[in-house]
Design an enzyme around this catalytic site. Structure first.
Site, mmCIF file in Angstrom:
data_model
loop_
_atom_site.group_PDB
_atom_site.id
_atom_site.type_symbol
_atom_site.label_atom_id
_atom_site.label_comp_id
_atom_site.label_asym_id
_atom_site.label_seq_id
_atom_site.Cartn_x
_atom_site.Cartn_y
_atom_site.Cartn_z
ATOM 1 N NE ARG A 49 -3.282 -2.252 2.963
ATOM 2 C CZ ARG A 49 -4.365 -2.248 3.718
ATOM 3 N NH1 ARG A 49 -4.535 -1.399 4.691
ATOM 4 N NH2 ARG A 49 -5.079 -3.442 3.922
ATOM 5 C CG ASP A 51 -0.028 6.312 3.799
ATOM 6 O OD1 ASP A 51 -0.920 5.222 3.922
ATOM 7 O OD2 ASP A 51 0.602 6.629 4.716
ATOM 8 C CE1 TYR A 109 7.273 3.234 0.586
ATOM 9 C CE2 TYR A 109 8.193 1.266 1.705
ATOM 10 C CZ TYR A 109 7.102 1.980 0.975
ATOM 11 O OH TYR A 109 5.969 1.398 0.807
ATOM 12 N NE ARG A 196 3.545 10.109 5.786
ATOM 13 C CZ ARG A 196 2.237 10.267 5.880
ATOM 14 N NH1 ARG A 196 1.470 9.433 5.178
ATOM 15 N NH2 ARG A 196 1.737 11.267 6.386
#
Lengths: 257, 257
Positions: A49, A51, A109, A196
């Site tokens: 997933r 965001d 990431y 994050r």
């Protein structure tokens, strides 16, 4: 027949990858393009997933069903049905047991911070603008404490329950190039909002609000309140994936292990 | 009191610089920010019109009126009233006779072509995507014919009437860096759509539809039908301006002459 797709997307216009009742998602548009192009009504499985507002430079998805379009022409045919901010780069027939999510061994990431006194209009929605000068050396020092096997409860948001909050981070690098600070993190898996939350914590280290040496204590506390805030979605990019490359003939950027 | 502003903007969301009855423009938002910040209802003069969707990396505008905000704090104060895709970088008190448009001696535009078989989602609305391979050497050869004093009627769209279709192009460079081709052009002035018509013509040269040696004949024809199409707005950036720098204390990228 099992088909893997490599794609990239600018996430600004989308409510993330995964189909939702309210809000346009990348999964929905890719599934609609496959239906129109191949005549297959299928569910596309994505590597993870993302965001709302998060971007992907290298994303892998797969779907089952017989598609009569030759593999070398499928990306072009799908792109003709997709908006310009979602692009299919490659398609490959893969073994039946390949699953973009469960076959993935590691993900990388990159979180991008635009650290400049003045905004850059061309980075709107593409980096986290942070005007106060950040100390990237302190951030790198703090980052080293996250590497390894840890309970990452202190740097996640509560969402879908997971079996374990333990993950292994293989590397977590902080690199400044001019006004841009890239936080690059690779792990065998990530908890909800983990990148994050780590990035927000490193930004707090960079501006002196958290000493780099406090990271081990923060991790041990398992308390989300101890770290920095969750950095905004617009700075986050899925940049690389690691699959067992002998079986999966899809070209993803190699991840150093 | 005459104030000059240096700004940059991502043009995607705007109907160009100049105020319009229908459609949001950069000028309108800058004027509204000045009114809210300085209490001055003023008309801001810009260095040039830009079309809808055209971007500016270095734009200069000026306005008259007494602003009590110190010059070194004005950019920050205005930015707080502007969306993230319009950014004021500098402000300076300039002589009363300075006018961002009429004092400008030369402008440089850069037209960006993304020349790749596959789209890049991160270049959506930021470059002209052209999948067929372009020959940048032929484009550079053609470009050389545009340099100098010419009647540029063959590479303009009809719009507001102008006194003369003669302009001087100081340089017109074509440079490839990987998948990106930058067409950089500097002149003492540009006719309506001139850079986009030149760029469209160079793209036609690059894919073999127009021989490079035909450019002098096309210019002499003064016939817009002889050249290539007008390339789309999204690839166009105003990149530099030339003012008499002794009087105007505003930092614009120097233009080689």
């Amino acid at each position: 027949m099992n088909t893997a797709l490599k794609l990239s997307y600018l996430g600004t216009a989308y409510h993330g990858w995964q189909r939702q009742k309210n809000g346009l998602t990348v999964q929905q548009l890719v599934e609609e393009a496959i239906e129109k192009t191949c005549g297959i009504k299928t569910s596309v499985s994505g590597c993870g997933r993302t965001d709302a507002g998060v971007h992907a430079e290298g994303y892998v998805a797969n779907f089952k069903g017989d598609c009569r379009i030759p593999m070398d022409r499928l990306p072009h045919a799908l792109n003709a049905r997709l908006p310009g901010d979602i692009v299919i780069h490659e398609s490959h027939i893969v073994p039946e047991d390949f699953d973009a999510r469960f076959s993935c061994l590691a993900k990388e990431y990159t979180y991008r911070v635009h650290n400049s006194p003045t905004r850059n209009p061309f980075l709107t929605d593409r980096a986290y603008f942070y005007p106060q000068r950040l100390d990237e050396k302190a951030m790198a020092e703090a980052a080293a404490h996250f590497v390894g096997v840890h309970d990452f409860s202190a740097v996640r948001s509560l969402g879908t329950p997971v079996r374990s909050p333990v993950r292994e981070i293989y590397y977590l690098d902080v690199e400044r190039r001019g006004d841009m600070i890239d936080i690059r993190v690779c792990a065998n898996g990530f908890l909800y909002n983990m990148v994050r939350a780590i990035s927000g914590t490193l930004v707090f280290v960079g501006c002196g609000k958290i000493p780099p040496g406090n990271i081990p204590k923060i991790l041990l506390s398992k308390d989300r309140e101890q770290g920095g805030p969750t950095a905004p979605a617009c700075g986050l990019y899925l940049t690389a994936l690691d699959y067992n490359m002998e079986n999966i003939n899809i070209n993803v950027k190699p991840i150093r292990r």
